[in-house]
Design a protein around this motif. Structure first.
Motif, PDB file in Angstrom:
ATOM      1  N   GLU A   1      53.298  34.374  76.697  1.00  0.00           N
ATOM      2  CA  GLU A   1      53.939  35.543  77.302  1.00  0.00           C
ATOM      3  C   GLU A   1      55.161  35.989  76.504  1.00  0.00           C
ATOM      4  O   GLU A   1      55.379  37.177  76.310  1.00  0.00           O
ATOM      5  CB  GLU A   1      54.439  35.203  78.711  1.00  0.00           C
TER       6      GLU A   1
ATOM      7  N   ASP B   1      56.434  26.710  80.044  1.00  0.00           N
ATOM      8  CA  ASP B   1      55.073  26.608  80.565  1.00  0.00           C
ATOM      9  C   ASP B   1      54.045  26.487  79.429  1.00  0.00           C
ATOM     10  O   ASP B   1      54.056  27.280  78.503  1.00  0.00           O
ATOM     11  CB  ASP B   1      54.791  27.870  81.404  1.00  0.00           C
TER      12      ASP B   1
ATOM     13  N   LYS C   1      42.689  35.148  86.652  1.00  0.00           N
ATOM     14  CA  LYS C   1      44.066  35.634  86.760  1.00  0.00           C
ATOM     15  C   LYS C   1      44.222  36.739  87.811  1.00  0.00           C
ATOM     16  O   LYS C   1      43.574  37.778  87.717  1.00  0.00           O
ATOM     17  CB  LYS C   1      44.526  36.202  85.414  1.00  0.00           C
TER      18      LYS C   1
ATOM     19  N   HIS D   1      47.803  25.224  89.127  1.00  0.00           N
ATOM     20  CA  HIS D   1      47.939  26.408  88.274  1.00  0.00           C
ATOM     21  C   HIS D   1      46.948  27.421  88.824  1.00  0.00           C
ATOM     22  O   HIS D   1      45.782  27.428  88.469  1.00  0.00           O
ATOM     23  CB  HIS D   1      47.616  26.071  86.818  1.00  0.00           C
TER      24      HIS D   1
ATOM     25  N   GLY E   1      46.857  30.707  88.780  1.00  0.00           N
ATOM     26  CA  GLY E   1      46.559  32.023  88.220  1.00  0.00           C
ATOM     27  C   GLY E   1      46.822  33.113  89.251  1.00  0.00           C
ATOM     28  O   GLY E   1      46.412  34.248  89.083  1.00  0.00           O
ATOM     29  N   SER E   2      47.517  32.712  90.335  1.00  0.00           N
ATOM     30  CA  SER E   2      47.871  33.602  91.455  1.00  0.00           C
ATOM     31  C   SER E   2      46.699  33.963  92.375  1.00  0.00           C
ATOM     32  O   SER E   2      45.556  34.018  91.954  1.00  0.00           O
ATOM     33  CB  SER E   2      48.495  34.925  90.992  1.00  0.00           C
TER      34      SER E   2
ATOM     35  N   LYS F   1      51.881  26.954  91.189  1.00  0.00           N
ATOM     36  CA  LYS F   1      52.284  27.801  90.076  1.00  0.00           C
ATOM     37  C   LYS F   1      51.505  29.101  90.142  1.00  0.00           C
ATOM     38  O   LYS F   1      50.285  29.104  90.077  1.00  0.00           O
ATOM     39  CB  LYS F   1      52.045  27.086  88.747  1.00  0.00           C
ATOM     40  N   THR F   2      52.211  30.183  90.331  1.00  0.00           N
ATOM     41  CA  THR F   2      51.556  31.480  90.343  1.00  0.00           C
ATOM     42  C   THR F   2      51.680  32.074  88.939  1.00  0.00           C
ATOM     43  O   THR F   2      52.500  31.624  88.146  1.00  0.00           O
ATOM     44  CB  THR F   2      52.193  32.441  91.360  1.00  0.00           C
ATOM     45  N   ALA F   3      50.857  33.058  88.643  1.00  0.00           N
ATOM     46  CA  ALA F   3      50.920  33.666  87.316  1.00  0.00           C
ATOM     47  C   ALA F   3      51.828  34.881  87.369  1.00  0.00           C
ATOM     48  O   ALA F   3      52.591  35.050  88.313  1.00  0.00           O
ATOM     49  CB  ALA F   3      49.521  34.040  86.863  1.00  0.00           C
TER      50      ALA F   3
ATOM     51  N   TYR G   1      42.611  36.384  77.147  1.00  0.00           N
ATOM     52  CA  TYR G   1      42.419  35.859  78.499  1.00  0.00           C
ATOM     53  C   TYR G   1      40.936  35.780  78.879  1.00  0.00           C
ATOM     54  O   TYR G   1      40.595  35.658  80.054  1.00  0.00           O
ATOM     55  CB  TYR G   1      43.158  36.747  79.511  1.00  0.00           C
TER      56      TYR G   1
END
Ligand SMILES: [Zn+2]
Length: 423
Positions: free
Chosen positions: A50, A83, A222, A262, A264-265, A288-290, A330
């Motif tokens: 990111e 991350d 995601k 994890h 990925g929301s 953990k959200t993305a 992705y």
């Protein structure tokens, strides 16, 4: 390996903030949790990928977090997560971060030295045979062959984690950071038995791991919901928790060791399972959200109308034009149906309501479009390229954006996972 330093709380939420403008709004969601009677501490995470796409520095995450904590007088701990770092990327995170997600997924399956396998198998006779786990009605039955196979598959990766851990430790000092080991960005899920064997190897490697992120079964795309068998996920999740508490006792790993999901929301359909298993087994969770906070920025801009809505439409048109290049990094974690993407011309004619209801993730809502959502999710590069133009509009529309950011994080993530509430 007892903790004599920083300790991650039982419940924590990892949030991303791509443009470093929403830390306050995100922290507000943790304050709402506190007001509802539960401590969920924030961890601001941002990966090297990111930072590279946006052109930002890890220190900007620290500055935004510190400023938000100060502005809202947050008294509980908070962390900045490097991350998915590796030996190649860790260095610039050393100073600003106090949480390190050591990603060793690329090393899974690399053959270790055969002497290492022999030594590992010899050192762990307790893993052979039937292992009774507390709180679940299944036992693990592990043969010598299972143990060898798992060692063959994971020892090289765990050794790599040890190298990265020691790199961070030599720079920051033991106890001055939270170590996480992540193995989620790979194609095959790890079974609960494999997780137990991995934890034995992590303990041998001397890593005082506080969170571990396995790859769970099912698809974690995601920004959209889980795709898979929820009942199977729940069973595995409970077994993973049981494996962790066994490993803590057996191998002396830190007592607060917990699963890091994890997500990925937006894995709404498994949130009740996570909540139920964690409560039943009295286990901690790191969710953990993305970077879906950036989508709330877009929603806020669209809701604001005028220049904000115009910019949100322009971003969609650009993302649509460059969809192949934006999706490539992705590819394994998105599923976009090109036929479901509206044309930029169509979107140009949309009202605020049409834009926000296509993008906002309300499961079952007729207007919700998961293909459009995923494309915009990976399309943050478009906004990054706009630079000040984008940021100025974020600042001009701060109130409406902040409301969306806080509500999204609290109502759709924190409340279901940690309070078992669907609001
Ligand atoms: Zn991950």
């Amino acid at each position: 390996m007892e903790n004599r330093g920083l300790m991650l709380n039982k419940y924590s939420v990892g949030t991303g903030d791509r443009f470093a403008h929403q830390a306050k709004a995100q922290l507000q969601a943790c304050i709402k949790a506190l007001q509802s009677g539960i401590e969920v501490v924030p961890v601001w995470n941002k990966s090297n990928r990111e930072h590279m796409i946006i052109g930002s520095e890890p220190s900007s995450v620290r500055q935004a977090a510190d400023a938000a904590v100060k502005a809202l007088a947050w008294k509980l701990p908070y962390f900045c997560d490097a991350d998915h770092i590796t030996l190649a990327t860790v260095d610039r995170f050393l100073e600003p971060c106090d949480f390190f997600t050591i990603d060793v997924a690329d090393f899974i399956g690399q053959p270790p030295q055969s002497a290492d396998i022999d030594r590992f198998v010899k050192r762990h006779p307790e893993l052979l045979g039937s292992i009774q786990l507390a709180g679940v009605d299944e036992a693990f039955d592990i043969t010598a062959e299972d143990l060898r196979q798992a060692a063959q598959k994971f020892l090289a990766a765990v050794k790599k984690a040890g190298e990265v851990y020691r790199r961070v430790e030599s720079a920051k000092g033991a106890g001055n950071f939270i170590p996480e080991v992540s193995m989620d960005e790979t194609d095959r899920a790890q079974t609960p038995v494999e997780l137990l064997i991995i934890l034995a190897a992590i303990a041998d490697e001397g890593i005082p791991v506080q969170t571990i992120a396995p790859k769970f079964s099912g698809r974690f795309n995601k920004g959209v919901d889980y795709v898979g068998d929820v009942a199977q996920f729940e069973r595995e999740f409970a077994l993973d928790i049981a494996a962790i508490s066994y490993a803590v006792r057996q191998f002396g790993l830190p007592r607060n060791l917990k699963l890091s999901v994890h997500s990925g929301s937006d894995k709404f359909s498994i949130y009740p399972a996570i909540h139920a298993a964690a409560m039943r087994l009295n286990a901690g969770v790191h969710l953990k959200t993305a970077g879906t906070t950036w989508l709330e920025e877009l929603i806020g801009l669209a809701e604001a109308g005028g220049d904000g809505l115009a910019l949100a439409k322009e971003i969609y048109a650009e993302a649509f034009a460059h969809r192949e290049e934006l999706c490539a990094p992705y590819a394994t974690v998105i599923d976009i149906d090109p036929a479901k993407l509206p044309s930029p011309d169509q979107v140009r004619g949309w009202s605020s309501e049409q834009y926000t209801s296509a993008l906002r993730h309300v499961p079952g809502a007729a207007a919700y479009n998961s293909s459009l959502r995923q494309l915009l999710h990976v399309g943050f590069k478009v906004a990054a390229k706009m630079g000040r133009r984008y940021l100025d509009l974020l600042e001009a529309n701060e109130a409406v954006i902040a409301k969306n950011v806080t509500e999204n994080l609290y109502n759709r993530h924190i409340a279901p996972v940690f309070l078992g509430r669907n609001t």
